[in-house]
Design a protein around this motif. Structure first.
Motif, PDB file in Angstrom:
ATOM      1  N   ILE A 156      52.790 -10.604 -58.665  1.00 58.15           N
ATOM      2  CA  ILE A 156      52.116 -11.670 -59.410  1.00 58.15           C
ATOM      3  C   ILE A 156      51.006 -11.067 -60.289  1.00 58.15           C
ATOM      4  CG2 ILE A 156      50.680 -13.736 -59.215  1.00 58.15           C
ATOM      5  CD1 ILE A 156      52.155 -14.390 -56.631  1.00 58.15           C
ATOM      6  N   TYR A 157      51.004 -11.449 -61.542  1.00 55.41           N
ATOM      7  CA  TYR A 157      49.966 -10.995 -62.466  1.00 55.41           C
ATOM      8  C   TYR A 157      48.747 -11.903 -62.320  1.00 55.41           C
ATOM      9  CZ  TYR A 157      53.710  -8.275 -64.564  1.00 55.41           C
ATOM     10  OH  TYR A 157      54.754  -7.397 -64.763  1.00 55.41           O
ATOM     11  N   LYS A 158      47.561 -11.291 -62.460  1.00 57.65           N
ATOM     12  CA  LYS A 158      46.325 -12.055 -62.296  1.00 57.65           C
ATOM     13  C   LYS A 158      45.306 -11.638 -63.350  1.00 57.65           C
ATOM     14  CE  LYS A 158      46.933 -12.649 -57.297  1.00 57.65           C
ATOM     15  NZ  LYS A 158      46.349 -12.499 -55.953  1.00 57.65           N
ATOM     16  N   LEU A 159      44.559 -12.636 -63.806  1.00 57.81           N
ATOM     17  CA  LEU A 159      43.446 -12.425 -64.723  1.00 57.81           C
ATOM     18  C   LEU A 159      42.171 -12.717 -63.941  1.00 57.81           C
ATOM     19  CD1 LEU A 159      42.659 -11.893 -67.724  1.00 57.81           C
ATOM     20  CD2 LEU A 159      42.806 -14.365 -68.064  1.00 57.81           C
ATOM     21  N   VAL A 160      41.253 -11.772 -63.922  1.00 60.86           N
ATOM     22  CA  VAL A 160      40.041 -11.903 -63.108  1.00 60.86           C
ATOM     23  C   VAL A 160      38.819 -11.750 -64.011  1.00 60.86           C
ATOM     24  CG1 VAL A 160      38.748 -11.025 -61.130  1.00 60.86           C
ATOM     25  CG2 VAL A 160      41.260 -10.934 -61.119  1.00 60.86           C
ATOM     26  N   GLU A 205      36.110 -15.588 -61.200  1.00 62.84           N
ATOM     27  CA  GLU A 205      37.134 -16.583 -61.540  1.00 62.84           C
ATOM     28  C   GLU A 205      38.489 -15.876 -61.587  1.00 62.84           C
ATOM     29  OE1 GLU A 205      36.389 -19.477 -64.615  1.00 62.84           O
ATOM     30  OE2 GLU A 205      34.378 -18.664 -64.941  1.00 62.84           O
ATOM     31  N   ILE A 206      39.520 -16.509 -61.001  1.00 62.54           N
ATOM     32  CA  ILE A 206      40.844 -15.896 -60.929  1.00 62.54           C
ATOM     33  C   ILE A 206      41.889 -16.863 -61.469  1.00 62.54           C
ATOM     34  CG2 ILE A 206      42.611 -14.895 -59.419  1.00 62.54           C
ATOM     35  CD1 ILE A 206      40.410 -14.188 -57.455  1.00 62.54           C
ATOM     36  N   PHE A 207      42.737 -16.345 -62.359  1.00 62.15           N
ATOM     37  CA  PHE A 207      43.887 -17.106 -62.834  1.00 62.15           C
ATOM     38  C   PHE A 207      45.143 -16.355 -62.410  1.00 62.15           C
ATOM     39  CE2 PHE A 207      47.166 -18.625 -65.621  1.00 62.15           C
ATOM     40  CZ  PHE A 207      46.855 -19.965 -65.835  1.00 62.15           C
ATOM     41  N   SER A 208      45.962 -16.956 -61.545  1.00 65.24           N
ATOM     42  CA  SER A 208      47.199 -16.345 -61.061  1.00 65.24           C
ATOM     43  C   SER A 208      48.373 -16.915 -61.844  1.00 65.24           C
ATOM     44  CB  SER A 208      47.392 -16.611 -59.571  1.00 65.24           C
ATOM     45  OG  SER A 208      46.348 -16.030 -58.812  1.00 65.24           O
ATOM     46  N   PHE A 209      49.236 -16.021 -62.337  1.00 58.84           N
ATOM     47  CA  PHE A 209      50.394 -16.457 -63.096  1.00 58.84           C
ATOM     48  C   PHE A 209      51.559 -16.732 -62.139  1.00 58.84           C
ATOM     49  CE2 PHE A 209      47.758 -14.232 -66.091  1.00 58.84           C
ATOM     50  CZ  PHE A 209      47.858 -14.995 -67.238  1.00 58.84           C
ATOM     51  N   ILE A 250      28.942  -1.393 -61.143  1.00 57.98           N
ATOM     52  CA  ILE A 250      27.826  -2.214 -60.687  1.00 57.98           C
ATOM     53  C   ILE A 250      26.569  -1.359 -60.617  1.00 57.98           C
ATOM     54  CG2 ILE A 250      29.198  -3.901 -59.410  1.00 57.98           C
ATOM     55  CD1 ILE A 250      28.580  -2.358 -56.849  1.00 57.98           C
ATOM     56  N   ASP A 251      25.435  -2.006 -60.802  1.00 56.68           N
ATOM     57  CA  ASP A 251      24.141  -1.328 -60.804  1.00 56.68           C
ATOM     58  C   ASP A 251      23.498  -1.466 -59.426  1.00 56.68           C
ATOM     59  OD1 ASP A 251      21.702  -0.227 -61.267  1.00 56.68           O
ATOM     60  OD2 ASP A 251      21.092  -1.642 -62.842  1.00 56.68           O
ATOM     61  N   ALA A 252      23.560  -0.388 -58.638  1.00 56.26           N
ATOM     62  CA  ALA A 252      23.000  -0.401 -57.283  1.00 56.26           C
ATOM     63  C   ALA A 252      21.576   0.137 -57.256  1.00 56.26           C
ATOM     64  CB  ALA A 252      23.887   0.401 -56.339  1.00 56.26           C
ATOM     65  N   VAL A 253      20.863   0.009 -58.333  1.00 55.63           N
ATOM     66  CA  VAL A 253      19.448   0.385 -58.501  1.00 55.63           C
ATOM     67  C   VAL A 253      19.270   1.905 -58.520  1.00 55.63           C
ATOM     68  CG1 VAL A 253      17.089   0.092 -57.687  1.00 55.63           C
ATOM     69  CG2 VAL A 253      18.766  -1.761 -57.347  1.00 55.63           C
ATOM     70  N   THR A 254      19.554   2.577 -57.432  1.00 60.41           N
ATOM     71  CA  THR A 254      19.361   4.022 -57.386  1.00 60.41           C
ATOM     72  C   THR A 254      20.557   4.796 -57.907  1.00 60.41           C
ATOM     73  OG1 THR A 254      20.156   4.116 -55.100  1.00 60.41           O
ATOM     74  CG2 THR A 254      17.785   3.849 -55.435  1.00 60.41           C
ATOM     75  N   GLU A 255      21.690   4.127 -58.036  1.00 64.09           N
ATOM     76  CA  GLU A 255      22.877   4.781 -58.574  1.00 64.09           C
ATOM     77  C   GLU A 255      23.849   3.728 -59.109  1.00 64.09           C
ATOM     78  OE1 GLU A 255      25.194   6.851 -55.675  1.00 64.09           O
ATOM     79  OE2 GLU A 255      25.633   5.058 -54.509  1.00 64.09           O
ATOM     80  N   THR A 256      24.767   4.171 -59.948  1.00 63.90           N
ATOM     81  CA  THR A 256      25.862   3.311 -60.403  1.00 63.90           C
ATOM     82  C   THR A 256      27.033   3.474 -59.439  1.00 63.90           C
ATOM     83  OG1 THR A 256      25.184   3.578 -62.710  1.00 63.90           O
ATOM     84  CG2 THR A 256      27.426   2.799 -62.307  1.00 63.90           C
ATOM     85  N   GLN A 257      27.665   2.374 -59.108  1.00 69.98           N
ATOM     86  CA  GLN A 257      28.819   2.400 -58.217  1.00 69.98           C
ATOM     87  C   GLN A 257      29.992   1.677 -58.890  1.00 69.98           C
ATOM     88  OE1 GLN A 257      27.215   0.440 -54.724  1.00 69.98           O
ATOM     89  NE2 GLN A 257      26.251   2.312 -53.960  1.00 69.98           N
ATOM     90  N   VAL A 258      31.179   1.780 -58.266  1.00 67.67           N
ATOM     91  CA  VAL A 258      32.358   1.069 -58.749  1.00 67.67           C
ATOM     92  C   VAL A 258      32.705  -0.016 -57.743  1.00 67.67           C
ATOM     93  CG1 VAL A 258      34.855   1.243 -59.157  1.00 67.67           C
ATOM     94  CG2 VAL A 258      33.308   2.963 -60.109  1.00 67.67           C
ATOM     95  N   LEU A 259      32.912  -1.227 -58.230  1.00 67.05           N
ATOM     96  CA  LEU A 259      33.346  -2.350 -57.405  1.00 67.05           C
ATOM     97  C   LEU A 259      34.832  -2.568 -57.656  1.00 67.05           C
ATOM     98  CD1 LEU A 259      32.398  -4.623 -55.462  1.00 67.05           C
ATOM     99  CD2 LEU A 259      32.104  -6.063 -57.493  1.00 67.05           C
ATOM    100  N   ALA A 260      35.650  -2.405 -56.600  1.00 66.83           N
ATOM    101  CA  ALA A 260      37.108  -2.530 -56.714  1.00 66.83           C
ATOM    102  C   ALA A 260      37.567  -3.860 -56.125  1.00 66.83           C
ATOM    103  CB  ALA A 260      37.790  -1.365 -56.009  1.00 66.83           C
ATOM    104  N   PHE A 261      38.484  -4.516 -56.832  1.00 65.27           N
ATOM    105  CA  PHE A 261      39.036  -5.786 -56.384  1.00 65.27           C
ATOM    106  C   PHE A 261      40.531  -5.630 -56.161  1.00 65.27           C
ATOM    107  CE2 PHE A 261      40.906 -10.028 -57.412  1.00 65.27           C
ATOM    108  CZ  PHE A 261      40.357 -10.737 -56.356  1.00 65.27           C
ATOM    109  N   ASP A 262      40.971  -5.731 -54.895  1.00 63.70           N
ATOM    110  CA  ASP A 262      42.383  -5.627 -54.553  1.00 63.70           C
ATOM    111  C   ASP A 262      43.086  -6.921 -54.958  1.00 63.70           C
ATOM    112  OD1 ASP A 262      44.854  -5.897 -52.940  1.00 63.70           O
ATOM    113  OD2 ASP A 262      44.196  -4.033 -52.010  1.00 63.70           O
ATOM    114  N   LEU A 263      44.058  -6.824 -55.854  1.00 64.49           N
ATOM    115  CA  LEU A 263      44.710  -8.018 -56.388  1.00 64.49           C
ATOM    116  C   LEU A 263      45.654  -8.676 -55.387  1.00 64.49           C
ATOM    117  CD1 LEU A 263      45.404  -6.685 -59.979  1.00 64.49           C
ATOM    118  CD2 LEU A 263      43.908  -8.598 -59.390  1.00 64.49           C
ATOM    119  N   HIS A 264      45.980  -7.999 -54.284  1.00 61.29           N
ATOM    120  CA  HIS A 264      46.825  -8.614 -53.255  1.00 61.29           C
ATOM    121  C   HIS A 264      45.982  -9.328 -52.198  1.00 61.29           C
ATOM    122  CE1 HIS A 264      50.147  -9.409 -50.631  1.00 61.29           C
ATOM    123  NE2 HIS A 264      49.613  -8.694 -49.660  1.00 61.29           N
ATOM    124  N   THR A 265      45.032  -8.610 -51.604  1.00 65.47           N
ATOM    125  CA  THR A 265      44.199  -9.205 -50.555  1.00 65.47           C
ATOM    126  C   THR A 265      43.055 -10.031 -51.135  1.00 65.47           C
ATOM    127  OG1 THR A 265      42.752  -7.256 -50.456  1.00 65.47           O
ATOM    128  CG2 THR A 265      44.720  -7.259 -49.041  1.00 65.47           C
TER     129      THR A 265
END
Length: 385
Positions: free
Chosen positions: A179-183, A202-206, A241-256
């Motif tokens: 399933i394709y998703k727009l987040v 916001e999530i739109f599931s096709f 994402i800006d974690a103040v003391t460092e930049t981090q990556v926020l990952a979103f699993d499209l299945h779970t």
């Protein structure tokens, strides 16, 4: 008449070719370009069913990704002033030439102001074009498109006339269900939401629904960097994402539909204006512009480790620029034969540059003028419900 069109007409008028065994026909068809396949649907009902089946379309897409360089989609940054339509153009990188083709234009609601046009990065040959007031999912190759309902952040803009500051949506596919998703992930305060959540999703599931959902809680107390474009890799979408003391990556699993934070990334302490992310060779990549050099790291998904993949001399590659390169962008795409396609924003014109990282050579190939955004995509037959 072009040679390809003559060949297609010859096949349509030759019944002996049409009567080939179906498995042989399928193997031949999956190696052909999309434009030929669209014409071949007129050969017979059997061929039409084969070409329109999702099973065939997936096989064709896999062959396309393995055998041909991607095409480039160029989005003009503003509506056509005469027609008030949004338009796209396609750049095809042939072995001996470069061609540029104007697309179908997409109607928008001209009773509401629309400013900058944007497009998401592609997934399986599809992309979304959008502004403050509208959004389409588009197949640039077949010219198929579908208008999507308004997202909540777009409705907020329409009602308040505030500046549109919600950042960039991500588009991808759930690798388990297909399933394709727009987040659309954005800082909650941008739409006057003060519900205790730093970010809103916001999530739109096709699939069978035709609405946006707001039922996913963003499990991060840190704001996302709204000026950075997200990247899709391995069934997940990724934001800085800006974690103040460092930049981090926020990952979103499209299945779970769950979020995880990736800390200790290679660009954790780089200035925000100098970093970006993209997908190259099916890997999530992070880029840092260090002035004269652009360094790119890729993520090994098997052991979740980062490896330095490219180090590009910007002053040599990008027109031997004399001034500081203040608008760094990641490579548009990777190409066959050890090449990267770069976009040079070191002057007012802007241009595409092919960089051979084995030979450390480069060459300008095209100046598109008035570029709003450029993404790579593989030609596909895929459409969405």
């Amino acid at each position: 008449m072009p040679k390809r069109n003559r060949d297609v007409d010859d096949i349509i008028s030759n019944p002996s070719i049409v009567e080939l065994p179906q498995d042989v026909v399928g193997e031949i068809l999956e190696k052909l370009p999309v434009k030929s396949l669209l014409r071949f649907k007129a050969v017979s009902k059997l061929w039409r069913r084969e070409i329109e089946s999702r099973r065939f379309q997936k096989r064709h897409l896999r062959h396309e990704q393995k055998s041909r360089d991607p095409s480039i989609l160029v989005c003009h940054p503003r509506l056509d002033q005469g027609t008030k339509l949004a338009s796209l153009r396609t750049l095809s990188l042939g072995a001996a030439s470069v061609s540029f083709e104007t697309h179908t234009q997409y109607p928008v609601d001209t009773t509401i102001r629309s400013y900058m046009l944007r497009n998401t990065r592609s997934c399986d040959g599809l992309t979304c074009i959008y502004s403050e007031t509208f959004m389409y999912v588009v197949n640039p190759t077949t010219r198929w498109y579908r208008r999507l309902p308004e997202a909540r952040c777009q409705a907020f803009f329409r009602d308040t006339k505030n500046q549109f500051l919600v950042g960039y949506p991500g588009f991808g596919k759930d690798n388990i269900t297909g399933i394709y998703k727009l987040v659309w992930l954005y800082n909650s305060h941008c739409v006057d939401l003060y519900d205790g959540q730093t970010n809103t999703c916001e999530i739109f599931s096709f699939d069978t629904n035709n609405t946006w959902r707001y039922d996913v809680i963003v499990s991060s107390p840190h704001p996302m960097l709204r000026h950075k474009v997200p990247a899709h890799a391995h069934g997940s979408l990724h934001w800085f994402i800006d974690a103040v003391t460092e930049t981090q990556v926020l990952a979103f699993d499209l299945h779970t539909e769950t979020f995880t934070v990736m800390a200790n990334i290679p660009v954790a302490h780089a200035p925000h204006p100098r970093i970006s992310m993209c997908t190259l060779n099916d890997r999530l990549c992070l880029s840092e512009d260090k002035g004269d050099t652009q360094t790119i790291w890729s993520l090994n998904q098997d052991n979740m480790t980062w490896h330095k993949t490219f180090s590009i001399n910007l002053r040599a590659t990008l027109s031997c620029i004399e001034e500081e390169y203040i608008f760094p962008v990641p490579p548009v795409t990777s190409l066959f034969n050890n090449r990267l396609l770069l976009y040079d924003e070191s002057d007012n014109d802007g241009k595409f540059v092919i960089y051979n990282y084995r030979l450390n050579s480069y060459g300008e190939i095209f100046n598109p003028r008035y570029l709003g955004g450029a993404i790579s995509f593989s030609e596909s037959l895929i459409t969405l419900p």
